[in-house]
Scaffold this motif. Structure first.
Motif, PDB file in Angstrom:
ATOM      1  N   ILE A 117     -41.255  41.274  38.423  1.00 50.88           N
ATOM      2  CA  ILE A 117     -42.472  41.013  39.177  1.00 50.88           C
ATOM      3  C   ILE A 117     -43.535  41.992  38.706  1.00 50.88           C
ATOM      4  O   ILE A 117     -43.335  42.703  37.722  1.00 50.88           O
ATOM      5  CB  ILE A 117     -42.230  41.126  40.693  1.00 50.88           C
ATOM      6  N   ALA A 118     -44.664  42.025  39.406  1.00 53.29           N
ATOM      7  CA  ALA A 118     -45.798  42.844  38.972  1.00 53.29           C
ATOM      8  C   ALA A 118     -45.361  44.259  38.637  1.00 53.29           C
ATOM      9  O   ALA A 118     -44.615  44.885  39.384  1.00 53.29           O
ATOM     10  CB  ALA A 118     -46.862  42.869  40.068  1.00 53.29           C
ATOM     11  N   THR A 130     -40.977  30.968  48.239  1.00 52.06           N
ATOM     12  CA  THR A 130     -41.885  30.938  47.098  1.00 52.06           C
ATOM     13  C   THR A 130     -42.332  29.527  46.725  1.00 52.06           C
ATOM     14  O   THR A 130     -43.451  29.338  46.229  1.00 52.06           O
ATOM     15  CB  THR A 130     -41.214  31.594  45.867  1.00 52.06           C
ATOM     16  N   GLU A 138     -41.583  37.057  33.405  1.00 60.34           N
ATOM     17  CA  GLU A 138     -42.523  37.658  34.348  1.00 60.34           C
ATOM     18  C   GLU A 138     -42.894  36.647  35.428  1.00 60.34           C
ATOM     19  O   GLU A 138     -43.263  35.513  35.129  1.00 60.34           O
ATOM     20  CB  GLU A 138     -43.789  38.112  33.613  1.00 60.34           C
ATOM     21  N   TYR A 139     -42.785  37.068  36.685  1.00 53.02           N
ATOM     22  CA  TYR A 139     -43.154  36.200  37.804  1.00 53.02           C
ATOM     23  C   TYR A 139     -44.551  36.561  38.307  1.00 53.02           C
ATOM     24  O   TYR A 139     -44.889  37.738  38.474  1.00 53.02           O
ATOM     25  CB  TYR A 139     -42.172  36.344  38.967  1.00 53.02           C
ATOM     26  N   SER A 140     -45.360  35.540  38.544  1.00 54.76           N
ATOM     27  CA  SER A 140     -46.677  35.721  39.155  1.00 54.76           C
ATOM     28  C   SER A 140     -47.117  34.377  39.710  1.00 54.76           C
ATOM     29  O   SER A 140     -46.551  33.330  39.381  1.00 54.76           O
ATOM     30  CB  SER A 140     -47.701  36.222  38.129  1.00 54.76           C
ATOM     31  N   ASP A 141     -48.154  34.392  40.544  1.00 52.66           N
ATOM     32  CA  ASP A 141     -48.704  33.132  41.045  1.00 52.66           C
ATOM     33  C   ASP A 141     -49.229  32.282  39.887  1.00 52.66           C
ATOM     34  O   ASP A 141     -49.157  31.047  39.925  1.00 52.66           O
ATOM     35  CB  ASP A 141     -49.826  33.406  42.040  1.00 52.66           C
ATOM     36  N   GLU A 142     -49.742  32.951  38.858  1.00 54.55           N
ATOM     37  CA  GLU A 142     -50.237  32.210  37.699  1.00 54.55           C
ATOM     38  C   GLU A 142     -49.093  31.506  36.973  1.00 54.55           C
ATOM     39  O   GLU A 142     -49.252  30.364  36.500  1.00 54.55           O
ATOM     40  CB  GLU A 142     -50.963  33.166  36.734  1.00 54.55           C
ATOM     41  N   THR A 143     -47.943  32.177  36.880  1.00 56.04           N
ATOM     42  CA  THR A 143     -46.772  31.562  36.258  1.00 56.04           C
ATOM     43  C   THR A 143     -46.352  30.318  37.017  1.00 56.04           C
ATOM     44  O   THR A 143     -46.046  29.271  36.425  1.00 56.04           O
ATOM     45  CB  THR A 143     -45.595  32.560  36.228  1.00 56.04           C
TER      46      THR A 143
END
Length: 468
Positions: free
Chosen positions: A275-276, A294, A319-324
């Protein structure tokens, strides 16, 4: 075409062939059912599902065994701390047995949401206690064990090549093991085979044994279950990279010490989901996200996570993100729309493809899979097929064939499916708004429907609503 997999044991890609021709023995470390699986855990299960599907696509018969760890996994990997099931029971005010059953059901539901093929055999640690005790007795008879005040331990100094899987310097590994210090251990890397129940309390999960009432260590479970259900078909063992240094290293040591034979030939491991800030997602760090929170609660099809996982090779950190997530949602929607348009163009009926027309594309797809499960490349081949000048009927037939590995359920795209009551109500309200030419309300209702995971299409025949 030859299948190559990266083998952690040898640190290189090797051609895979099963030990015996009748089937491939595949063992995947299952969940410890004291809490929900987080999406980092589920990334590992997605790659294992692709491996299983790839083996089948190559013509192999697969016997897949997955364990459920419902006892014995302590909060410290080095046999210190509480049993995670007992801690989960205290946290939720329920019995350890109830906790195990509840989170086993939740895990299987997550598997279904991600279209993960179930194993041929589910096996629980609590249901294989006799086999684990027998394995410990074998190790004791061969001189590999010793007794402390809290349990029966495996003496790692008796097993040469203890670090052959981790490839670590033994002194460095021992130094790491000293973080969780047990002064009764002969060597810092020694590990518990059987833990004694505390004298001043009764555990919820405990069994009699030749050494006293207690419960099995975490590592002995997988050795006993894999050998029970796969016999000599010890072809491929999978898990996350976090299992390499301790759990899988200890599995190899105790299994090979007991049998005198090599354990699994191929060890295949998936990398972390970060994550971040590049931090590993983990329950112990309190930064874990569930599929429900999620994706489901946000009205996102969980298969978007499957799609996202295919954008990064399984051995590389993801990598996890809202954009991903949003990129995966868009990518899956685009893929489904492509298939929907092809179905419309050929009335939904695939046709037999001449061998020469399909062989080249199918070969490129298989080449990507067989190069250590290169799913980013395999997905690119699918797009090349969809954008090619093949007749629509051929494209449809080929893409549906390849979906046996992708697992997106593309055969169901465009099928009429009963809509939930809340979606039907919103659709009816939108139709009324359109008749009244209330375009602002119509747009608002369209956005609400789409946010819940449905596609809204307006055409000359009226409005169509279907799942993404």
């Amino acid at each position: 075409m030859k299948l190559y997999l990266y083998n952690t044991l040898t640190r290189k890609k090797e051609e895979f062939q099963p030990l015996f021709p009748d089937y491939v023995g595949l063992y995947t470390c299952g969940p410890t059912v004291y809490n929900h699986a987080h999406i980092g855990n589920l990334r590992t299960y997605i790659f294992e599902d692709v491996l299983k599907r790839t083996l089948r696509f190559n013509g192999f018969t697969v016997r897949h065994v997955m364990n459920i760890t419902d006892v014995g996994h302590l909060t410290g990997d080095r046999d210190m701390g509480e049993d995670k099931l007992e801690r989960g029971a205290a946290r939720e005010g329920r019995s350890a047995w109830d906790i195990a059953e509840m989170y086993t059901r939740a895990f299987k539901e997550d598997m279904a949401r991600l279209n993960l093929l179930p194993p041929d055999i589910w096996c629980k640690a609590t249901e294989t206690i006799p086999e684990q005790i027998a394995l410990i007795e074998t190790l004791a008879a061969k001189g590999y064990t010793y007794t402390t005040s809290d349990g029966i331990y495996f003496d790692t100094s008796r097993f040469k090549d203890y670090t052959k899987l981790s490839h670590q310097n033994l002194e460095a590994l021992q130094e790491g093991a000293r973080v969780e210090r047990n002064p009764e251990k002969r060597n810092p890397t020694d590990f518990a085979l059987w833990k004694f129940s505390p004298r001043d309390e009764q555990r919820q999960m405990e069994w009699p044994s030749p050494w006293g009432v207690g419960f099995p260590g975490w590592h002995i479970e997988c050795s006993a279950m894999s050998m029970k259900f796969l016999g000599d078909h010890l072809d491929i063992h999978c898990g996350g990279t976090d299992h390499i240094d301790v759990h899988h290293t200890n599995e190899i040591a105790q299994s090979e010490a007991a049998t005198g034979k090599p354990f699994f030939r191929f060890w295949v491991h998936g990398a972390f989901l970060n994550i971040a800030g590049g931090k590993k997602m983990a329950k112990s760090a309190g930064n874990f996200l569930t599929l429900q929170h999620t994706f489901i609660d946000r009205g996102i099809d969980p298969l978007a996570y499957r799609y996202a996982a295919f954008q990064t090779h399984y051995r590389n950190p993801m990598e996890y993100s809202d954009e991903t997530v949003q990129a995966a949602v868009n990518g899956l929607d685009h893929l489904r729309n492509q298939v929907r348009h092809i179905k419309d163009a050929c009335a939904g009926s695939p046709a037999d493809i001449p061998a020469h027309a399909a062989d080249e594309a199918r070969t490129r797809f298989l080449a990507a899979l067989n190069d250590d499960l290169n799913m980013p490349r395999a997905m690119a081949v699918v797009q090349e097929i969809l954008k090619s000048d093949m007749p629509p009927t051929w494209k449809l037939a080929l893409v549906l064939e390849l979906d046996a590995v992708l697992g997106f359920g593309l055969d169901r795209v465009g099928e009429a499916q009963p809509l939930p009551a809340d979606i039907r109500e919103k659709a009816a309200a939108r139709e009324a708004a359109r008749r009244e030419r209330n375009w602002a309300l119509s747009d608002q209702l369209r956005d609400e429907i789409q946010a819940l995971g449905y596609v809204v299409q307006d055409g000359k025949d009226g409005m169509k609503v279907f799942p993404k």
